[in-house]
Write an enzyme that holds these catalytic residues in place. Structure first.
Site, PDB file in Angstrom:
ATOM      1  N   GLY A  26       0.817  -1.215   0.000  1.00  0.00           N
ATOM      2  CA  GLY A  26       0.000   0.000   0.000  1.00  0.00           C
ATOM      3  C   GLY A  26       0.843   1.253   0.000  1.00  0.00           C
ATOM      4  N   THR A  27       2.154   1.082   0.162  1.00  0.00           N
ATOM      5  CA  THR A  27       3.034   2.264   0.163  1.00  0.00           C
ATOM      6  C   THR A  27       2.896   2.990  -1.173  1.00  0.00           C
ATOM      7  OG1 THR A  27       4.550   1.124   1.613  1.00  0.00           O
ATOM      8  CG2 THR A  27       5.430   3.028   0.456  1.00  0.00           C
ATOM      9  N   THR A  28       2.866   4.303  -1.105  1.00  0.00           N
ATOM     10  CA  THR A  28       2.757   5.093  -2.335  1.00  0.00           C
ATOM     11  C   THR A  28       4.106   5.779  -2.607  1.00  0.00           C
ATOM     12  OG1 THR A  28       1.839   6.852  -0.955  1.00  0.00           O
ATOM     13  CG2 THR A  28       0.282   5.506  -2.178  1.00  0.00           C
ATOM     14  N   ASN A  59      -4.697   3.179  -3.211  1.00  0.00           N
ATOM     15  CA  ASN A  59      -5.747   3.393  -2.212  1.00  0.00           C
ATOM     16  C   ASN A  59      -6.611   2.142  -2.142  1.00  0.00           C
ATOM     17  OD1 ASN A  59      -8.085   4.366  -0.777  1.00  0.00           O
ATOM     18  ND2 ASN A  59      -7.221   6.389  -1.113  1.00  0.00           N
ATOM     19  N   PHE A  60      -6.724   1.548  -0.960  1.00  0.00           N
ATOM     20  CA  PHE A  60      -7.460   0.293  -0.803  1.00  0.00           C
ATOM     21  C   PHE A  60      -8.929   0.512  -0.445  1.00  0.00           C
ATOM     22  CE2 PHE A  60      -3.178  -1.453  -0.435  1.00  0.00           C
ATOM     23  CZ  PHE A  60      -3.307  -2.636  -1.146  1.00  0.00           C
ATOM     24  N   HIS A 115      -4.085  15.788   3.141  1.00  0.00           N
ATOM     25  CA  HIS A 115      -3.618  14.698   4.008  1.00  0.00           C
ATOM     26  C   HIS A 115      -2.987  15.263   5.273  1.00  0.00           C
ATOM     27  CE1 HIS A 115      -4.054  12.069   0.458  1.00  0.00           C
ATOM     28  NE2 HIS A 115      -4.147  11.087   1.346  1.00  0.00           N
ATOM     29  N   LYS A 124       2.448  12.911   6.143  1.00  0.00           N
ATOM     30  CA  LYS A 124       2.536  12.240   4.827  1.00  0.00           C
ATOM     31  C   LYS A 124       3.813  12.651   4.106  1.00  0.00           C
ATOM     32  CE  LYS A 124      -0.043  10.981   0.707  1.00  0.00           C
ATOM     33  NZ  LYS A 124       0.328   9.563   0.834  1.00  0.00           N
TER      34      LYS A 124
HETATM   35  N1  LIG Z   1      -2.796   2.289  -0.267  1.00  0.00           N
HETATM   36  C1  LIG Z   1      -3.524   2.775   0.738  1.00  0.00           C
HETATM   37  O1  LIG Z   1      -4.761   2.579   0.828  1.00  0.00           O
HETATM   38  C2  LIG Z   1      -2.832   3.600   1.788  1.00  0.00           C
HETATM   39  C3  LIG Z   1      -3.531   4.116   2.886  1.00  0.00           C
HETATM   40  C4  LIG Z   1      -2.817   4.825   3.845  1.00  0.00           C
HETATM   41  C5  LIG Z   1      -1.456   5.020   3.699  1.00  0.00           C
HETATM   42  N2  LIG Z   1      -0.837   4.525   2.600  1.00  0.00           N
HETATM   43  C6  LIG Z   1       0.618   4.636   2.415  1.00  0.00           C
HETATM   44  O2  LIG Z   1       1.223   3.626   3.214  1.00  0.00           O
HETATM   45  C7  LIG Z   1       2.520   4.077   3.652  1.00  0.00           C
HETATM   46  C8  LIG Z   1       2.598   3.983   5.178  1.00  0.00           C
HETATM   47  O3  LIG Z   1       1.625   4.816   5.740  1.00  0.00           O
HETATM   48  P1  LIG Z   1       1.481   4.960   7.330  1.00  0.00           P
HETATM   49  O4  LIG Z   1       0.429   5.988   7.511  1.00  0.00           O
HETATM   50  O5  LIG Z   1       1.331   3.629   7.979  1.00  0.00           O
HETATM   51  O6  LIG Z   1       2.915   5.574   7.684  1.00  0.00           O
HETATM   52  P2  LIG Z   1       3.672   5.557   9.094  1.00  0.00           P
HETATM   53  O7  LIG Z   1       4.775   6.545   8.983  1.00  0.00           O
HETATM   54  O8  LIG Z   1       2.700   5.700  10.208  1.00  0.00           O
HETATM   55  O9  LIG Z   1       4.295   4.084   9.176  1.00  0.00           O
HETATM   56  C9  LIG Z   1       5.349   3.635   8.373  1.00  0.00           C
HETATM   57  C10 LIG Z   1       6.192   2.666   9.200  1.00  0.00           C
HETATM   58  O10 LIG Z   1       7.150   2.057   8.341  1.00  0.00           O
HETATM   59  C11 LIG Z   1       8.365   1.927   9.076  1.00  0.00           C
HETATM   60  N3  LIG Z   1       9.456   1.767   8.134  1.00  0.00           N
HETATM   61  C12 LIG Z   1      10.140   2.720   7.442  1.00  0.00           C
HETATM   62  N4  LIG Z   1      11.097   2.152   6.679  1.00  0.00           N
HETATM   63  C13 LIG Z   1      10.995   0.819   6.867  1.00  0.00           C
HETATM   64  C14 LIG Z   1      11.693  -0.298   6.346  1.00  0.00           C
HETATM   65  N5  LIG Z   1      12.710  -0.141   5.480  1.00  0.00           N
HETATM   66  N6  LIG Z   1      11.312  -1.539   6.745  1.00  0.00           N
HETATM   67  C15 LIG Z   1      10.320  -1.703   7.630  1.00  0.00           C
HETATM   68  N7  LIG Z   1       9.629  -0.680   8.170  1.00  0.00           N
HETATM   69  C16 LIG Z   1       9.960   0.566   7.786  1.00  0.00           C
HETATM   70  C17 LIG Z   1       8.447   3.201   9.932  1.00  0.00           C
HETATM   71  O11 LIG Z   1       9.298   3.001  11.038  1.00  0.00           O
HETATM   72  C18 LIG Z   1       6.974   3.364  10.344  1.00  0.00           C
HETATM   73  O12 LIG Z   1       6.681   2.713  11.565  1.00  0.00           O
HETATM   74  C19 LIG Z   1       2.672   5.486   3.075  1.00  0.00           C
HETATM   75  O13 LIG Z   1       3.365   5.417   1.847  1.00  0.00           O
HETATM   76  C20 LIG Z   1       1.236   5.940   2.839  1.00  0.00           C
HETATM   77  O14 LIG Z   1       1.136   6.911   1.803  1.00  0.00           O
HETATM   78  C21 LIG Z   1      -1.491   3.828   1.662  1.00  0.00           C
END
Ligand SMILES: NC(=O)c1ccc[n+]([C@@H]2O[C@H](COP(=O)([O-])OP(=O)(O)OC[C@H]3O[C@@H](n4cnc5c(N)ncnc54)[C@H](O)[C@@H]3O)[C@@H](O)[C@H]2O)c1
Length: 238
Positions: free
Chosen positions: A75-77, A102-103, A135, A139
């Site tokens: 889900g990472t963007t 976006n899920f 957002h 973000k």
């Molecule tokens: N696709 C979707 O529906 C959707 C929805 C929400 C967020 N997102 C995306 O998901 C991602 C994460 O969002 P979030 O709100 O959970 O962020 P967040 O910052 O709360 O959490 C990210 C976590 O990843 C960890 N991390 C960083 N690098 C890492 C690595 N190399 N290995 C393992 N862990 C690592 C960080 O320590 C942190 O705890 C973002 O890119 C966000 O844009 C996508």
């Protein structure tokens, strides 16, 4: 399903909550803040990994899952410039990847409306278009992956636009994506068509992160036993 969480931040925790309220088990949590060796070892026992980290980490995490033969829901963007490379690696390792900017169900319905509205607007050149995303302050990427998907959906269907730009004065043929960062907003996207006499807007506002998390769990269930690359279009068949 036995679940590995790669990234245990806001989304990792929401996925864990939803998974544990169903019949799933979390066998591994991997985060830069959690380097426990049993968690790193346990990823091998997972039926699926959920990758929600940051743009610079996503590609190498996805590749690790391919190499370990674990289906991965990402889900990472903000990593899509490397998509072709990931696609080739997926083929090479006979891997499984489900990715979505976006899920949430509502946003995926919005994607469909966006396509249809852009097609209709081809016949109404008096309307100009605006795209806004809001957002939370943490973000990392801008514009949001969802806003980019919406912009691409418009570019594919609206002949008078050929490019998107971000927070700039846009030329007549460009779509300006306006990105705003405000306290505690999980994600709001608005598409606006405006003429001299009226304005037409469609907005999706996530109330919390549960919609993203439940969509991700559905994606994890969907890819069990499958190989290749999948998206929300495969899951929802909209
Ligand atoms: N696709 C979707 O529906 C959707 C929805 C929400 C967020 N997102 C995306 O998901 C991602 C994460 O969002 P979030 O709100 O959970 O962020 P967040 O910052 O709360 O959490 C990210 C976590 O990843 C960890 N991390 C960083 N690098 C890492 C690595 N190399 N290995 C393992 N862990 C690592 C960080 O320590 C942190 O705890 C973002 O890119 C966000 O844009 C996508």
């Amino acid at each position: 399903m036995k679940i590995a969480l790669i990234g245990y931040g806001k989304m990792g925790k929401v996925i864990e909550e939803i998974a544990l309220s169903g019949s799933h088990e979390v066998v591994s949590k991997i985060d830069v803040l959690n380097t426990r060796s049993d968690h790193i070892e346990n990823i091998k026992n997972a039926d699926v990994a959920f990758e929600f980290t940051k743009p610079e980490a996503a590609v190498s995490n996805i590749l690790k899952c391919f190499k370990l033969n674990i289906p991965v829901v990402c889900g990472t963007t903000g990593w899509y410039d490397n998509f072709e490379f990931v696609e080739n690696e997926c083929k090479k390792y006979d891997g499984t990847l489900f990715h979505a900017s976006n899920f949430s169900l509502g946003v995926n319905i919005l994607f469909e409306l966006n396509h249809k509205l852009a097609l209709i607007m081809n016949n109404f050149s008096e309307y100009d278009i605006g795209l806004t995303e809001i957002h939370h302050l943490q973000k990392l990427d801008s514009p949001s992956g969802t806003a980019i998907t919406l912009a691409k959906g418009i570019l594919d269907n609206l002949d008078r636009k050929d490019k998107w730009v971000n927070n700039k004065d846009a030329a007549k043929t460009e779509i300006n994506i306006i990105s705003k960062r405000e306290e505690k907003v999980p994600g709001t996207h608005t598409i606006k068509y405006e003429s001299n006499v009226d304005k037409l807007e469609i907005t999706h506002s996530a109330k919390n992160r549960m919609g993203f998390g439940s969509g991700a769990i559905l994606a994890g269930e969907f890819i069990q036993g499958k190989k290749g690359i999948f998206t929300m279009q495969d899951l929802l068949k909209l």
